[in-house]
Scaffold this active site. Structure first.
Site, PDB file in Angstrom:
ATOM      1  N   HIS A   1     -32.492  24.517   3.250  1.00  0.00           N
ATOM      2  CA  HIS A   1     -33.498  23.464   3.438  1.00  0.00           C
ATOM      3  C   HIS A   1     -34.274  23.771   4.713  1.00  0.00           C
ATOM      4  CE1 HIS A   1     -31.833  20.915   0.223  1.00  0.00           C
ATOM      5  NE2 HIS A   1     -30.674  21.431   0.605  1.00  0.00           N
ATOM      6  N   LEU A   2     -35.563  24.011   4.568  1.00  0.00           N
ATOM      7  CA  LEU A   2     -36.380  24.371   5.728  1.00  0.00           C
ATOM      8  C   LEU A   2     -37.211  23.207   6.252  1.00  0.00           C
ATOM      9  CD1 LEU A   2     -37.560  28.014   4.903  1.00  0.00           C
ATOM     10  CD2 LEU A   2     -35.707  27.275   6.401  1.00  0.00           C
ATOM     11  N   ARG A   3     -37.191  22.089   5.525  1.00  0.00           N
ATOM     12  CA  ARG A   3     -37.839  20.845   5.988  1.00  0.00           C
ATOM     13  C   ARG A   3     -39.349  20.956   6.185  1.00  0.00           C
ATOM     14  NH1 ARG A   3     -33.455  18.541   4.259  1.00  0.00           N
ATOM     15  NH2 ARG A   3     -31.662  18.552   5.647  1.00  0.00           N
TER      16      ARG A   3
ATOM     17  N   HIS B   1     -30.567  18.630  10.647  1.00  0.00           N
ATOM     18  CA  HIS B   1     -30.882  17.234  10.968  1.00  0.00           C
ATOM     19  C   HIS B   1     -30.938  17.065  12.481  1.00  0.00           C
ATOM     20  CE1 HIS B   1     -30.687  15.631   6.948  1.00  0.00           C
ATOM     21  NE2 HIS B   1     -29.523  16.206   6.742  1.00  0.00           N
TER      22      HIS B   1
ATOM     23  N   ASP C   1     -32.629  19.701  -6.258  1.00  0.00           N
ATOM     24  CA  ASP C   1     -31.497  19.571  -5.326  1.00  0.00           C
ATOM     25  C   ASP C   1     -31.656  18.350  -4.428  1.00  0.00           C
ATOM     26  OD1 ASP C   1     -29.038  20.622  -4.109  1.00  0.00           O
ATOM     27  OD2 ASP C   1     -30.297  20.845  -2.330  1.00  0.00           O
TER      28      ASP C   1
ATOM     29  N   HIS D   1     -23.668  24.362  -4.740  1.00  0.00           N
ATOM     30  CA  HIS D   1     -22.601  23.858  -3.852  1.00  0.00           C
ATOM     31  C   HIS D   1     -21.370  23.282  -4.568  1.00  0.00           C
ATOM     32  CE1 HIS D   1     -24.927  20.220  -4.633  1.00  0.00           C
ATOM     33  NE2 HIS D   1     -25.859  20.515  -3.759  1.00  0.00           N
TER      34      HIS D   1
ATOM     35  N   HIS E   1     -29.869  29.032  -1.034  1.00  0.00           N
ATOM     36  CA  HIS E   1     -29.866  27.558  -0.913  1.00  0.00           C
ATOM     37  C   HIS E   1     -30.042  27.139   0.538  1.00  0.00           C
ATOM     38  CE1 HIS E   1     -28.223  23.602  -2.720  1.00  0.00           C
ATOM     39  NE2 HIS E   1     -28.936  23.349  -1.642  1.00  0.00           N
TER      40      HIS E   1
ATOM     41  N   ASP F   1     -26.449  26.116   1.923  1.00  0.00           N
ATOM     42  CA  ASP F   1     -26.940  24.734   1.873  1.00  0.00           C
ATOM     43  C   ASP F   1     -27.329  24.268   3.284  1.00  0.00           C
ATOM     44  OD1 ASP F   1     -27.765  22.268   0.988  1.00  0.00           O
ATOM     45  OD2 ASP F   1     -25.773  21.556   0.403  1.00  0.00           O
TER      46      ASP F   1
END
Lengths: 429, 313
Positions: free
Chosen positions: A63-65, A309, A153, A232, A61, A305
């Site tokens: 997030h690689l954006r 940012h 997700d 999560h 899990h 997760d």
């Protein structure tokens, strides 16, 4: 490809039931041999005496954006963060801009990863087109391109009939639907856990029920229609519902994240936006229930997760700040310090939740184990070395962690991916 | 005036963070300020040369005017900046705004914001004094202090007195500031309102929760009525203004149950006929306009304590 011999380390390979001092010989990108004494003629030797040797960790899990927000993370930067943190395989979520909801997008991730990734990057594709929860995405064609799981997700599938169809349809491909459980009506407007602390500091709350209600729904749907993996997990009753469903034979697995077994809503008291995450940090009782769930095997997976940012998205009013925190570079340290160090889990149990279990759930052949013939993904960890979390040292493009300044025990020394050494002595090789 | 003791922090962010001694110091100082206000020329040179800005992301008449009056009593310069509500989402970031104000040489920023914790973020990012003039549902410390000042003015003390706060507790920063201050000073606090407007776990702040105004009114020493916003009804938190008034409104009939010396308060602006009828709002028990006067005294005291210490009074 060159041969590598990792000598004399304590090898923990839960999939093989192994915990002992072994030599591991890697050759041609595979594990060639593992034994008490392995010759390995002509191999470069990595001395691992006093060290721990694990199969490369798997984070299901992340997030690689990419595509969309290269200022937050890219496949290159995120995979380098993974390598430093001991993860040799990461699964990237579909909620990019645009989302990974079609076969071309899956192909894009795989092609891009081939050229720029430091570790294995496996895409998770969307369940529904545009993550809108209305029509199924081309799950079959995405699967054929290499998607390992399906998830909306970040955008909970609110319609039970849609979730039913998703669970039914994915059965033919033997892939899990990863559910982000949140009733968006109950959570609307909220920015932290609803309870005594949100009341005290005057922030709008998200009741734990917003998660629990959807977990209850999804485990019921799984009993009838297919295989679900709950993402999560953050609260006590979610653990209970999942435990009960598993006892009754439902195809349900789940994950939690380091912040849910480490922190509580108390961390939010000073309005630090790096403590803002969805689902939110919960109560002490929830945290204890998460740890119990990890102990009794209800929670089989620890995932990060990882949600990068920019400073600009975080350093604003708490209600305005983006949700999420980066986790790839702190996860193993937190597991070793907070779970193994405090005797909540044995080392073998902990490693299983980061290797064998995610590999089994995602049906990743040759991953999550060091059996001969498996992929030569392996890490060497110094269990005695303590280190301080310093976000300025992160390989991730983002710095949004609530763990700045924490002292953690257990440092990744070497990371080997497909037989190639990516990290050497804690630095990129 | 007594020897100037100080407040520990450069900022006033909430009553939660104040010690009993600090609260008492502010109230004492406010009493002196009220005396100054009654002079023929209510002006002292204490903050001459100091510059204060009010930075409001939400509309306000009373609080802003009150701060302006307070600043002028102390001879400080004051500038008012009104941000539109949308600028929170789309405009310049709060930190940038604060830093710009700081380099203009401002000594004090009075901030009102729709989000809890915004003044804390401002305070962390500048060396000027930050005064919270209301942040989301969190706190409205100057209102809390002026309410307590008024209570003590009327009944000498709040220790052991029963204070009933009525209305939308969930969304009320006034309620929270009252609770923090009143509990520290030893009052008994009961919060009354519909369950849908009652925040989870409020009991842990040391108050009792009641859904029945009629049961609480009889032995109350103070009744603090909160403003109810129509938008809460539109969000489905209660069914109608009429039903709300009937269950939780203060009217003459209900007042018959109250003590003969009960004190009725309201932070304003009043919704006449909704949470309080005109008969009660203008009636013999009300101190609503005195609260406004006391607000100037309390804000003058706070500006004096935060900005006047180093120069001496």
């Amino acid at each position: 490809m060159s041969k590598l011999l990792i000598k004399g380390g304590r090898v923990i390979d839960p999939a093989a039931g192994l915990d002992g001092i072994r030599d591991v010989l890697l050759e041609s990108g595979k594990v060639k041999e593992i034994g008490v004494r392995v010759k390995g003629q002509g191999a470069r030797v990595i001395e691992a005496k006093g060290m721990l040797v694990f199969p490369g960790l798997i984070d299901m899990h992340v997030h690689l954006r990419d595509p969309g927000r290269p200022d937050k993370e890219t496949i290159a930067s995120g995979s380098r963060a993974a390598a430093l943190g001991g993860f040799t395989t990461i699964c990237c979520m579909a909620n990019t801009e645009p989302p990974i909801d079609n076969p071309a997008a899956v192909e894009y991730i795989i092609a891009k990863a081939r050229t720029e990734a430091a570790v294995n990057v496996l895409p998770i594709a969307a369940v529904t087109k545009g993550l809108r929860g209305e029509e199924l995405a081309e799950i079959g064609r995405c699967r054929m391109e290499g998607a390992v799981a399906f998830s909306d997700d970040g955008h909970p599938i609110m319609r039970a009939d849609m979730m039913r169809r998703a669970l039914e349809y994915t059965r033919q491909f033997d892939v899990p639907v990863i559910a982000h459980c949140e009733d968006t009506g109950l959570s609307a407007g909220g920015t932290m856990n609803e309870g005594a602390v949100s009341t005290e500091i005057g922030l709008p709350g998200i009741p734990s029920l917003s998660e629990e209600i959807m977990v209850a729904r999804d485990v019921l749907l799984a009993r009838e229609y297919g295989r679900v993996h709950i993402a999560h997990v953050s609260c006590a009753r979610s653990v209970k519902f999942i435990r009960d469903a598993r006892r009754e034979g439902a195809s349900v697995t789940c994950e939690t994240c380091p912040h849910y077994f480490t922190l509580t809503e108390d961390a939010v008291r000073h309005y630090d936006p790096n403590t803002k995450v969805n689902p939110p940090l919960r109560t002490k009782a929830d945290r204890q229930a998460i740890i119990r769930g990890l102990r009794d095997g209800t929670i089989e997976v620890i995932a990060t997760d990882h949600a990068p940012h920019t400073v600009d998205d975080k350093n604003v009013e708490f209600n305005q700040a983006a949700n999420g925190l980066v986790g790839l570079e702190t996860a193993l340290g937190l597991v070793l310090t907070e779970l193994v160090g405090k005797k909540a889990l044995t080392l073998k149990e902990a490693v299983a939740k980061l290797t064998a279990n995610p590999a089994r759930i995602l049906r990743l052949a040759g991953k999550g184990t060091l059996r001969p013939g498996a992929d030569a993904d392996l890490i060497v960890v110094d269990p005695r070395q303590t280190w301080q979390v310093d976000p300025r040292q992160f390989a991730s493009k983002s710095r949004n962690t609530p763990f700045t300044g924490w002292t953690l025990k257990g440092k990744v020394i070497h990371t080997i991916v497909g037989g190639k050494q990516i990290v050497r002595d804690g630095q990129f090789a | 005036m007594n020897k100037v003791k100080g407040l520990r922090s450069k900022d006033l962010l909430g009553l939660k963070d104040l010690s009993v001694e600090e609260i008492k110091l502010i109230l004492e100082t406010a009493r002196s300020m009220k005396e100054i206000m009654l002079r023929p020329i209510p002006k002292v040179p204490t903050l001459l040369g100091k510059h204060i800005v009010t930075l409001f992301y939400e509309p306000s008449t009373r609080t802003r005017t009150s701060f302006n009056t307070a600043a002028k009593i102390l001879s400080a310069n004051i500038t008012n900046v009104q941000m539109s509500t949308t600028s929170v989402v789309k405009g310049e970031s709060l930190i940038d705004t604060i830093k710009n104000l700081e380099v203009m040489g401002l000594d004090c920023i009075v901030i009102r914001h729709s989000m809890g914790g915004a003044p804390h973020l401002a305070a962390k990012n500048c060396s000027a004094s930050v005064i919270n003039a209301g942040d989301g549902f969190n706190e409205h410390p100057t209102q809390g202090l002026l309410d307590i000042f008024t209570m003590i003015d009327k009944r000498q003390t709040v220790r052991g007195k029963k204070v009933v706060i009525v209305g939308d507790i969930l969304h009320s920063r006034v309620a929270r500031s009252n609770i923090w201050g009143l509990k520290k000073l030893g009052a008994e606090v009961v919060v009354v309102g519909p369950p849908t407007l009652m925040p989870v776990g409020i009991e842990q702040m040391g108050v009792r929760v009641s859904y029945h105004l009629d049961r609480e009114i009889g032995d109350a020493d103070f009744i603090n009525m909160l403003r109810i916003q129509k938008e809460r009804m539109e969000k489905g938190l209660f069914p109608s203004i009429e039903e709300y008034s009937q269950l939780y409104g203060l009217n003459a009939e209900r007042m018959k149950k109250a003590k003969r010396d009960v004190v009725v308060m309201h932070p304003g602006p009043i919704n006449r006929g909704v949470e309080i009828t005109s008969e009660v709002a203008d009636g013999p028990f009300n101190v609503i306009l005195e609260q406004v006067t006391n607000g100037v005294a309390v804000r003058t005291a706070i500006l004096f304590l935060l900005l006047g210490g180093q120069n001496g009074a």
